[in-house]
Design an enzyme around this catalytic site. Structure first.
Site, PDB file in Angstrom:
ATOM      1  N   GLN A   1       0.825  -1.213   0.000  1.00  0.00           N
ATOM      2  CA  GLN A   1       0.000   0.000   0.000  1.00  0.00           C
ATOM      3  C   GLN A   1       0.861   1.267   0.000  1.00  0.00           C
ATOM      4  O   GLN A   1       0.327   2.371  -0.112  1.00  0.00           O
ATOM      5  CB  GLN A   1      -0.941   0.020   1.222  1.00  0.00           C
ATOM      6  CG  GLN A   1      -1.981  -1.089   1.227  1.00  0.00           C
ATOM      7  CD  GLN A   1      -3.069  -0.896   0.176  1.00  0.00           C
ATOM      8  OE1 GLN A   1      -3.264   0.188  -0.362  1.00  0.00           O
ATOM      9  NE2 GLN A   1      -3.791  -1.969  -0.130  1.00  0.00           N
TER      10      GLN A   1
ATOM     11  N   SER B   1       3.031  -4.895  -5.383  1.00  0.00           N
ATOM     12  CA  SER B   1       2.155  -5.565  -6.349  1.00  0.00           C
ATOM     13  C   SER B   1       1.740  -4.616  -7.464  1.00  0.00           C
ATOM     14  O   SER B   1       1.511  -3.424  -7.227  1.00  0.00           O
ATOM     15  CB  SER B   1       0.909  -6.058  -5.604  1.00  0.00           C
ATOM     16  OG  SER B   1       0.048  -6.726  -6.485  1.00  0.00           O
TER      17      SER B   1
ATOM     18  N   THR C   1       8.656 -19.454 -16.262  1.00  0.00           N
ATOM     19  CA  THR C   1       8.799 -18.483 -17.351  1.00  0.00           C
ATOM     20  C   THR C   1       8.204 -17.152 -16.929  1.00  0.00           C
ATOM     21  O   THR C   1       7.115 -17.104 -16.369  1.00  0.00           O
ATOM     22  CB  THR C   1       8.081 -19.005 -18.611  1.00  0.00           C
ATOM     23  OG1 THR C   1       8.723 -20.220 -19.012  1.00  0.00           O
ATOM     24  CG2 THR C   1       8.143 -17.995 -19.751  1.00  0.00           C
TER      25      THR C   1
ATOM     26  N   CYS D   1     -16.317 -11.172   4.893  1.00  0.00           N
ATOM     27  CA  CYS D   1     -17.130 -12.356   4.681  1.00  0.00           C
ATOM     28  C   CYS D   1     -16.285 -13.587   4.931  1.00  0.00           C
ATOM     29  O   CYS D   1     -15.274 -13.792   4.280  1.00  0.00           O
ATOM     30  CB  CYS D   1     -17.621 -12.396   3.240  1.00  0.00           C
ATOM     31  SG  CYS D   1     -19.361 -12.109   3.101  1.00  0.00           S
TER      32      CYS D   1
HETATM   33  C1  LIG Z   1      -3.347  -6.284  -1.815  1.00  0.00           C
HETATM   34  C2  LIG Z   1      -2.377  -6.595  -0.740  1.00  0.00           C
HETATM   35  C3  LIG Z   1      -1.680  -7.806  -0.720  1.00  0.00           C
HETATM   36  C4  LIG Z   1      -1.933  -8.891  -1.742  1.00  0.00           C
HETATM   37  O1  LIG Z   1      -1.461  -8.526  -2.997  1.00  0.00           O
HETATM   38  P1  LIG Z   1      -1.758  -9.416  -4.283  1.00  0.00           P
HETATM   39  O2  LIG Z   1      -0.875  -8.840  -5.329  1.00  0.00           O
HETATM   40  O3  LIG Z   1      -3.193  -9.217  -4.574  1.00  0.00           O
HETATM   41  O4  LIG Z   1      -1.404 -10.825  -3.950  1.00  0.00           O
HETATM   42  C5  LIG Z   1      -0.772  -8.001   0.289  1.00  0.00           C
HETATM   43  N1  LIG Z   1      -0.539  -7.086   1.224  1.00  0.00           N
HETATM   44  C6  LIG Z   1      -1.180  -5.903   1.240  1.00  0.00           C
HETATM   45  C7  LIG Z   1      -0.881  -4.919   2.307  1.00  0.00           C
HETATM   46  C8  LIG Z   1      -2.126  -5.618   0.262  1.00  0.00           C
HETATM   47  O5  LIG Z   1      -2.773  -4.466   0.298  1.00  0.00           O
END
Ligand SMILES: *Cc1c(COP(=O)(O)O)cnc(C)c1O
Length: 410
Positions: free
Chosen positions: A187, A207, A248, A334
């Site tokens: 984040q 990510s 890959t 959920c």
């Molecule tokens: C979204 C998120 C993840 C997971 O990331 P992905 O790429 O969807 O596996 C892990 N940690 C935090 C803090 C996130 O906000």
């Protein structure tokens, strides 16, 4: 203005059209396998990968060789945490006392669950708890350190409340004791300035789809010098990515990830300011137009674009129903059996009721002021409507402290 309004950028972001543009040639033109070392198709793809590595590294102040491509932050976290624990374990698999790990109860599941697995496999885990401000401090981490501590994993900014932990200070404390430090910065990176050298980080996950890049691609920074950090591979195969992550490479995804990093680096400052102003406006208006509105977590140590607000005297599900044209997250998760209050909000000390009646609103690159104004009006209207139906809110307005009421139960 198009409805519904998207205010769930902490869950995922729209891919920037400039990123999509950059990715397209890699599907039909530069389609070679970057692992093919003996022809031009492979070399051309490898060039794309190298460019993306440089773009990703530049965003966090790393070297290109320190980037390991993964399928997302979940995989990066798994590789970092399990890979480091197995590499630096003090006793072989199957025995007790394999080493001590420090993490926190407000981490993402992609950190909590690998740590739980390691706990079952003979590692000791300390689960730090924040105060009501949601911050994990360097002092908390230092107090938990032991002679057998091998790994500390603390997220940079929390995905549910947006609070910012003392990451550079925690990194410094780890460096002093020779403990490997990992941070889930999913984040944080791309939104806030990051320098793995100054910030004392050994391993860092992020990510693509949280920074306006594609889904299904991520990166792990693995420090190569002062000190060199080694990881046990979690995926066996062709030995790609310096043996740490076989498979890959997802060339198109990686090209998009790199392009997304470059745009974030260029536009970070202006983006931060713009989103901060919008988020502050939203918090200010919601808190001034209604009573019993609580902004969760530390007031200043937080991401510019994310807020988490509890509305007293409304029921969570009804609130979500009342704001159908605002796409955001609630303080409920959920599970297979039921609607559970968020473990992060509970970790900050919120009661179940208030956790359920919380909203996480996360703004992004395409959020406009018009949308923010519409969201404010929509939330005020929904909360006021629900409170008009609430006998508890009537009692509250009459000045009766409802926690002191003795309810007749039979
Ligand atoms: C979204 C998120 C993840 C997971 O990331 P992905 O790429 O969807 O596996 C892990 N940690 C935090 C803090 C996130 O906000």
């Amino acid at each position: 203005m198009n409805l519904p309004i998207y205010m769930d950028n902490a869950a995922t972001t729209r891919t920037d059209p400039r990123v999509v543009e950059a990715m397209l040639p890699s599907f039909t033109e530069t389609y070679g396998n970057p692992g093919s070392r003996n022809h031009a198709f492979g070399w051309e793809s490898e060039k794309l990968i190298d460019k993306a590595r440089a773009q990703a590294a530049s965003l966090i102040g790393a070297g290109p060789k320190e980037i390991v491509w993964t399928s997302g932050a979940t995989e990066s976290n798994n590789l970092a945490i399990k890979g480091a624990a197995q590499m630096y374990a003090k006793a072989p698999a199957g025995s007790e006392g394999r080493g001590h790990i420090i993490t926190a109860i407000i981490e993402h599941k992609a950190v909590l669950d690998p740590c739980k697995r390691l706990e079952r496999e003979g590692f000791d885990v300390t689960w730090l708890e924040p105060g009501p401000d949601g911050i994990i401090t360097a002092q908390m981490v230092k107090k938990a350190m032991r002679d057998d501590t091998i790994l500390v994993t603390i997220m940079w900014a929390n995905n549910e409340v947006g609070t910012i932990n003392e990451v550079p200070e925690i990194g410094a404390a780890c460096r002093e004791r020779g403990i490997v430090f990992h941070t889930d910065a999913t984040q944080w990176v791309g939104k806030m300035p990051t320098d793995v050298e100054k910030d004392n980080i050994d391993l860092l996950s992020w990510s693509g789809h949280k920074i306006y890049g594609p889904k299904g691609v991520g990166a792990l920074y693995v420090r190569r010098r002062r000190p060199r950090v080694r990881l046990q591979a979690q995926m066996d195969g062709g030995g790609h990515e310096r043996g740490m992550r076989s498979g890959t490479l997802n060339v198109s995804g990686i090209v998009g990830f790199g392009a997304a990093c470059e745009i974030c680096e260029q536009e970070m400052e202006s983006e931060r300011e713009r989103l901060l102003a919008l988020r502050l406006k939203m918090e200010r208006e919601l808190a001034s137009r209604m009573d019993v509105v609580e902004i969760n977590g530390h007031a200043e140590r937080r991401l510019p674009h994310l807020t988490n607000i509890s509305f007293g005297f409304v029921e969570g599900e009804s609130l979500m129903m009342g704001i159908k044209d605002i796409a955001c997250s609630s303080g409920s998760a959920c599970t297979s059996a039921s609607l559970e209050p968020s473990y992060v909000l509970k970790g900050l000390g919120l009661g179940d009721e208030l956790a359920h009646s919380s909203l996480r609103l996360s703004l992004g690159r395409w959020t406009t002021e018009e949308e923010v104004d519409h969201a404010i009006d929509g939330i005020v209207e929904a909360v006021e409507h629900l409170r008009r139906l609430s006998p508890l809110y009537d009692l509250h307005k009459e000045g009766i402290d409802i926690t002191t009421i003795e309810w007749q139960t039979h």
